[in-house]
Design an enzyme around this catalytic site. Structure first.
Site, PDB file in Angstrom:
ATOM      1  N   SER A  59       6.054   3.859  14.120  1.00  0.00           N
ATOM      2  CA  SER A  59       6.180   4.345  12.738  1.00  0.00           C
ATOM      3  C   SER A  59       7.103   5.544  12.588  1.00  0.00           C
ATOM      4  O   SER A  59       7.420   5.933  11.455  1.00  0.00           O
ATOM      5  CB  SER A  59       4.796   4.687  12.177  1.00  0.00           C
ATOM      6  OG  SER A  59       4.009   3.513  12.040  1.00  0.00           O
ATOM      7  N   ASP A  76      -0.078  -2.923  -2.071  1.00  0.00           N
ATOM      8  CA  ASP A  76      -0.361  -3.246  -0.671  1.00  0.00           C
ATOM      9  C   ASP A  76      -1.769  -3.809  -0.532  1.00  0.00           C
ATOM     10  O   ASP A  76      -2.751  -3.073  -0.634  1.00  0.00           O
ATOM     11  CB  ASP A  76      -0.222  -1.978   0.185  1.00  0.00           C
ATOM     12  CG  ASP A  76      -0.665  -2.195   1.621  1.00  0.00           C
ATOM     13  OD1 ASP A  76      -0.669  -3.366   2.074  1.00  0.00           O
ATOM     14  OD2 ASP A  76      -0.995  -1.199   2.299  1.00  0.00           O
ATOM     15  N   ASP A 117      -1.424  -4.771   7.887  1.00  0.00           N
ATOM     16  CA  ASP A 117      -1.183  -3.343   7.726  1.00  0.00           C
ATOM     17  C   ASP A 117      -2.081  -2.563   8.675  1.00  0.00           C
ATOM     18  O   ASP A 117      -3.011  -3.117   9.285  1.00  0.00           O
ATOM     19  CB  ASP A 117      -1.465  -2.929   6.275  1.00  0.00           C
ATOM     20  CG  ASP A 117      -0.879  -1.575   5.943  1.00  0.00           C
ATOM     21  OD1 ASP A 117       0.256  -1.541   5.434  1.00  0.00           O
ATOM     22  OD2 ASP A 117      -1.532  -0.555   6.208  1.00  0.00           O
ATOM     23  N   HIS A 131      -3.244   0.067   1.188  1.00  0.00           N
ATOM     24  CA  HIS A 131      -3.121   1.425   0.655  1.00  0.00           C
ATOM     25  C   HIS A 131      -3.014   1.454  -0.863  1.00  0.00           C
ATOM     26  O   HIS A 131      -2.749   2.512  -1.447  1.00  0.00           O
ATOM     27  CB  HIS A 131      -1.875   2.111   1.234  1.00  0.00           C
ATOM     28  CG  HIS A 131      -1.947   2.368   2.708  1.00  0.00           C
ATOM     29  ND1 HIS A 131      -1.650   1.401   3.640  1.00  0.00           N
ATOM     30  CD2 HIS A 131      -2.292   3.486   3.404  1.00  0.00           C
ATOM     31  CE1 HIS A 131      -1.786   1.915   4.860  1.00  0.00           C
ATOM     32  NE2 HIS A 131      -2.176   3.176   4.744  1.00  0.00           N
ATOM     33  N   CYS A 152       2.346   3.495   5.672  1.00  0.00           N
ATOM     34  CA  CYS A 152       2.014   2.157   5.189  1.00  0.00           C
ATOM     35  C   CYS A 152       2.943   1.115   5.811  1.00  0.00           C
ATOM     36  O   CYS A 152       4.148   1.104   5.545  1.00  0.00           O
ATOM     37  CB  CYS A 152       2.117   2.112   3.664  1.00  0.00           C
ATOM     38  SG  CYS A 152       1.879   0.459   2.976  1.00  0.00           S
TER      39      CYS A 152
END
Length: 663
Positions: A327, A351, A364, A370, A383
């Protein structure tokens, strides 16, 4: 009359023999005369030179190797003098084994000394002096001196030895020196080979290798008149050696120590850079090794321990280790989206906790999703779904084009040898990397995982630190480098080392959007717990990267995975956020979550560098760990499945299609 005939005949024969003898004598004198002319006229210069060489001996004088210090003057590598027992093979009478056995009765000679000597004997010329024992004690010197007459060709020499006083600290930066091998000599040019006459060691790794020309100095000599037995009579002339230049590194060795202690026994890397100058402030590769082991030739036991260890301490991880960024890639994906016009800061998605593409469900990091996510929230809360959708919209080649100009998948130009490029995938790369048409085809589903730093993405820690520095300084920086200045060891005049200036044209408003979101990560996002009461405002991004792929719909649980197959933990950061003085990237191999494993190391580095604050408490590796990370519902960076069925173990940049990575 008959008698007179016989007398005349005898006289005639005598005169003939005398004539033949005279001719023979004349011929002999002629040959001698010709030989004399040949020796004294034609070959005069050559034989005069040989005679001079027999009368005159050139003795090289080894220069002092340059000292290496950190930015504050702390000595990292220096020299000291000690006695060695050395043998010149060409001057030995009898068998070498007998000489060694006799010497062993006077001074201690271990089996490892004999083994090292035999190896050097194979690699050296017979007239070169080869050490059998180094660092003799005063008592050993005295014992041998009393028996010196028994050992022609064996001498005690005063030699300079390299020492690394801090041991294993910063060993991958400093490197080490070792004896010159045949391979080293073959790699030298004719001019360079002349510079190494009398020099027995050369830089092998780290800055000892990359700045070898600066550190080695210039060899001096003494021209001595010697007797037929090789004994020195008088010095005819001499040239003093010129010591090597000193290196002033950009490292802050105290910062380096703090980071290494924070890692404890864990594996990983951290690179910290000053964004404006490109100077490297900390360069950590864990585990480390003691470079002193290599100076006189490492013994087999230590070599086996280092070379066969599963922790691979000899690997220079910041430039040789390639890892998926996880990430930590998301801020750069967001910047790519803004620059390309694919997204605005307010563009939002709903999401649900997954992204469906064909027959694959990309889940996710948060069950249930989220909710409504804009760009700020996508970075602060990490996210995944936002970036699955974004990667699909952009396409692999557009991602490649932007990331390449940022520096991903490119050599940073750091002043160390053997840097890897890492791997920034594209359709063109895949066509050349694999063999069969099926493998060469880029599948649309492979693009999805690229958005969260998985898939084929594979970058070095120094690349991650470099692009973080570039972003923090608004698209401007310099190539990362370890040497701050080169100091003349005689005049002490310093010449600054300034690396290549780098600039990426980016719109400032887009940079500000991404940097503002990264400030939110330690303030209210995934690394907030690690930066409570920090005393400064930093920007950062956590990352958790898969090591192995999970099966369809399988939930990741560290307790059910072998330690070396657990996720890597990553963190990138810069601080202070408004005027960055330091940018860094850290990876803890198989450490789990970036928020709980990597961010605390970054916090300790920033605390010391910005506030002078030293850490208290136990090293990270000795603190309690969450074993079943999947149950840690408070950590928003918890991975479930990052693209089922896609490769998580990545080919390196030299892979040419072994067929073990299946789309």
């Amino acid at each position: 009359m008959a008698q007179m005939s016989d007398t005349d005949r005898d006289l005639h024969f005598f005169q003939q023999r005398l004539l033949v003898l005279a001719v023979a004598v004349l011929c002999a004198f002629f040959v001698l005369f010709v030989r004399f002319i040949w020796l004294q006229v034609v070959m005069h210069d050559e034989y005069a030179a040989q005679a001079e060489e027999n009368r005159v001996s050139i003795v090289p004088i080894v220069p002092n190797r340059g000292v290496i210090v950190d930015r504050n003057g702390v000595v990292l590598a220096h020299n000291y003098s000690a006695y060695t027992l050395e043998i010149t093979p060409s001057r030995i009478d009898g068998e070498m084994a007998d000489v060694l056995n006799a010497l062993a009765k006077i001074v201690t000679i271990e089996p490892r000394d004999r083994k090292r000597f035999r190896k050097m004997l194979e690699e050296s010329r017979r007239f070169e002096s080869i050490p059998i024992r180094s660092r003799l004690t005063d008592e050993e010197v005295a014992r041998f001196a009393a028996q010196r007459y028994r050992f022609p060709g064996v001498e005690i020499q005063a030699r300079l030895f390299r020492q690394y006083p801090l041991g294993a600290v910063a060993s991958h930066v400093i490197g080490y020196i070792g004896r010159i091998s045949k391979k080293d000599i073959e790699a030298l040019s004719e001019d360079e080979e002349a510079d190494y006459r009398g020099v027995s060691h050369i830089g092998k790794e780290g800055v000892e290798q990359s700045y070898e020309r600066e550190l080695r100095g210039t060899v001096g000599y003494e021209k001595m008149e010697v007797s037929a037995g090789g004994k020195a009579i008088r010095i005819l002339s001499q040239r003093a050696p010129l010591p090597g230049n000193n290196l002033v590194l950009s490292l802050d060795i105290e910062l380096q120590k703090i980071v290494e202690e924070a890692f404890g026994k864990r594996r990983g890397a951290l690179v910290a850079i000053e964004p404006e100058t490109g100077e490297i402030l900390a360069y950590v590769s864990m585990p480390t090794f003691d470079p002193n082991l290599f100076v006189e030739g490492i013994d087999s036991r230590n070599w086996d321990e280092l070379n066969t260890s599963l922790d691979r301490p000899l690997i220079n991880r910041p430039i040789r280790g390639a890892y998926p960024p996880g990430s930590t890639y998301k801020p750069f994906m967001a910047l790519a989206a803004l620059e390309s016009g694919k997204r605005t800061p307010d563009s939002s998605i709903a999401d649900p906790g997954y992204f469906n593409f064909g027959n694959h469900r990309f889940r996710d990091d948060k069950a249930g999703g989220h909710g409504i996510v804009n760009m700020y929230k996508s970075i602060v809360q990490s996210c995944d779904t936002y970036y699955y959708v974004l990667a699909n919209d952009m396409g692999v080649d557009a991602i490649h084009s932007f990331m390449q100009q940022m520096g991903f998948g490119e050599l940073t130009g750091v002043d160390l040898a053997h840097e890897r490029k890492g791997l920034l995938p594209s359709t063109e790369w895949k066509r050349t990397a694999f063999k069969t048409p099926e493998q060469q085809k880029w599948y649309a589903g492979e693009t999805i995982s690229l958005g969260i730093g998985q898939g084929y993405n594979s970058f070095t820690p120094i690349q991650m630190a470099y692009v973080t520095a570039l972003l923090s300084n608004n698209g401007n920086t310099r190539a990362p480098h370890l040497v701050h200045a080169i100091e003349n060891s005689v005049t002490h005049e310093r010449t600054p080392v300034v690396s290549e200036s780098r600039r990426v044209t980016l719109r400032q408003e887009n940079i500000d959007v991404v940097k503002r979101a990264m400030v939110g990560v330690p303030r209210e996002g995934t690394s907030a717990r690690s930066f409570i009461n920090a005393g400064y405002e930093s920007a950062g991004k956590t990352g958790t990267a898969q090591v192995i792929a999970m099966k369809q719909n399988e939930r990741y649980s560290a307790s059910r995975v072998a330690e070396r197959h657990r996720d890597h933990a990553l963190y990138i950061a810069f601080a202070p956020a408004n005027e960055p003085r330091i940018a860094l990237a850290v990876i803890v191999e198989n450490g789990g979550f970036g928020a709980s494993a990597a961010a605390p190391i970054a916090r300790k580095a920033l605390d010391y560098y910005l506030l002078g604050k030293r850490p208290t408490g136990r090293p990270l590796s000795e603190q309690p760990r969450e074993v079943d990370e999947a149950d840690d519902s408070d950590d928003d960076d918890d991975p479930f499945i990052r693209g089922e069925g896609l490769p998580a173990t990545l080919p390196d940049d030299s892979h040419k299609g072994s067929g073990d990575v299946v789309p």
